[in-house]
Design an enzyme around this catalytic site. Sequence first.
Site: not given
Length: 155
Positions: A9, A12, A15-16, A123
């Site tokens: 993403c 970091n 989301r990721s 996001d």
Amino acid sequence: MPVKILMVCLGNICRSPLAEGILQSKLDTNQFIVDSAGTSGYHQGERPDPRSITTARAHGIDITNQRSAHFHASDFDRYDYIYVMDQSNYDNVIKLASTERDRQKVKLILDEIYPNQNMEVPDPYYGGDQGFENVYQMLDLACDQIAEKLNGNII
Ligand code: 4NP
């Protein structure tokens, strides 16, 4: 050799890290390595956002050991599959690809459940807690699909 998957993403931290924790929880860690990175280095070395940590914990997943890393062109050599959260991540990652093989490794993660619709994981950074739960639910569905494919080697 384990199969290596990278979730990407922007920062970091939101989301990721969730995507990493979720997919890891669905795979045999002897056979698969799941990591995450951000296309920006804004939060390099930081823990995931507290809202991501809380959301993951509510679903029984501990992501507190993760630290934000900056996506680098060499990651194309280190990972077999690269899943990005949105179109902007996709563009930033593809810019660093040097071969067609590199480019083919990169996929929008929601394409796994909504093929060819170019859907994005929103996001949640500037929103409320509900945004994180929403992201969790999307990623959980996508990771179910990814895990099923990886386990059957039909990706
Ligand atoms: P992520 O969210 O890409 O899901 O980790 C963001 C985190 C930080 C920022 C933007 C998005 N930021 O601008 O600092």
